[in-house]
Design a protein around this motif. Structure first.
Motif, PDB file in Angstrom:
ATOM      1  N   THR A   1       0.843  -1.191   0.000  1.00 43.74           N
ATOM      2  CA  THR A   1       0.000   0.000   0.000  1.00 43.74           C
ATOM      3  C   THR A   1       0.880   1.244   0.000  1.00 43.74           C
ATOM      4  N   MET A   2       0.262   2.402  -0.210  1.00 39.98           N
ATOM      5  CA  MET A   2       1.027   3.641  -0.156  1.00 39.98           C
ATOM      6  C   MET A   2       1.633   3.826   1.233  1.00 39.98           C
TER       7      MET A   2
ATOM      8  N   PRO B   1      -4.144   7.823 -12.411  1.00 44.36           N
ATOM      9  CA  PRO B   1      -5.570   7.587 -12.206  1.00 44.36           C
ATOM     10  C   PRO B   1      -6.265   6.922 -13.397  1.00 44.36           C
ATOM     11  N   HIS B   2      -7.206   6.069 -13.067  1.00 44.27           N
ATOM     12  CA  HIS B   2      -8.077   5.421 -14.049  1.00 44.27           C
ATOM     13  C   HIS B   2      -9.518   5.690 -13.612  1.00 44.27           C
TER      14      HIS B   2
ATOM     15  N   LYS C   1     -15.925   5.408 -10.571  1.00 47.82           N
ATOM     16  CA  LYS C   1     -14.891   4.993  -9.619  1.00 47.82           C
ATOM     17  C   LYS C   1     -13.524   5.432 -10.149  1.00 47.82           C
ATOM     18  N   LEU C   2     -12.764   6.146  -9.302  1.00 47.96           N
ATOM     19  CA  LEU C   2     -11.438   6.628  -9.664  1.00 47.96           C
ATOM     20  C   LEU C   2     -10.417   5.871  -8.821  1.00 47.96           C
ATOM     21  N   ARG C   3      -9.523   5.172  -9.489  1.00 43.27           N
ATOM     22  CA  ARG C   3      -8.519   4.365  -8.797  1.00 43.27           C
ATOM     23  C   ARG C   3      -7.209   4.475  -9.561  1.00 43.27           C
TER      24      ARG C   3
ATOM     25  N   GLU D   1      -7.374  -1.770  -7.077  1.00 46.52           N
ATOM     26  CA  GLU D   1      -8.789  -1.693  -6.749  1.00 46.52           C
ATOM     27  C   GLU D   1      -9.145  -0.645  -5.703  1.00 46.52           C
ATOM     28  N   VAL D   2      -8.158  -0.083  -5.024  1.00 48.12           N
ATOM     29  CA  VAL D   2      -8.423   0.916  -3.996  1.00 48.12           C
ATOM     30  C   VAL D   2      -8.710   2.259  -4.673  1.00 48.12           C
TER      31      VAL D   2
END
Length: 196
Positions: A19-20, A35-36, A42-44, A54-55
């Motif tokens: 994780t970050m 970003p997607h 939903k922006l991930r 997925e977060v």
């Protein structure tokens, strides 16, 4: 051969396992956040179209803010380089950038958009900290890149001549050392940013 068994996808899965906050705890203070935006909103993050994270962005960035607020981290500066915008079919670059900027703005993060790169010229770390304090502690700044990455705000030190092809993989990461040696020998390996 099942494409889901490829070395590349194994690498994608490994990238997503830290994780970050895990990366912050290991010393990272800058992130290449890509970003997607899904059609449903939903922006991930993504590494590319087959390496999604997925977060959601708001959750990831909030975890960084929370980390900055912990004892011992109050003087840390973290930078998010937001670039390589992707979206589902029909989602425009403008929509992705707007969604990402909206998340950052809602969290109170000092953001330099790709149209504001000149604001970075001559800034010191002290100047950036003056502009980027988080109410819980620490400092967080986001800098946007242009479509596809790069642009005037950031020198990515990208060299298209360095690649790790499937023929290098030989079914394992054994030849990854050769890739890293090649990467460390490219002309700008001293990370000279030429004032950017």
């Amino acid at each position: 051969e099942d494409p889901n068994d490829s070395i590349f996808l194994q690498g994608c899965n490994n990238q997503g396992s830290a994780t970050m906050v895990d990366q912050l705890n290991c010393g990272a203070r800058a992130f290449d956040y890509r970003p997607h935006l899904e059609a449903g909103g939903k922006l991930r993050a993504h590494h590319n179209s087959i390496c999604p994270v997925e977060v959601e962005m708001v959750t990831s960035v909030t975890s960084v803010i929370n980390w900055l607020g912990q004892a011992g981290n109050e003087e840390e500066l973290v930078i998010l380089y937001v670039s390589h915008f992707q979206g589902d079919s029909g989602v425009t670059q403008a929509e992705i950038k707007s969604a990402a900027a909206g998340v950052l703005d809602s969290l109170g993060i000092y953001t330099i958009l790709d149209t504001q790169c000149s604001e970075l010229a001559g800034l010191t770390i002290g100047d950036i900290k003056d502009r980027s304090p988080m109410s819980s502690g620490g400092y967080l700044m986001a800098v946007f890149g242009v479509e596809g990455g790069g642009g005037d705000c950031m020198d990515e030190q990208y060299d298209s001549g360095i690649e790790w092809s499937s023929s290098d993989q030989s079914g394992s990461f054994d030849n990854f050392d050769n890739y890293m040696i090649q990467a460390s020998n490219f002309p700008n390996a001293d990370h000279n940013t030429n004032g950017k």
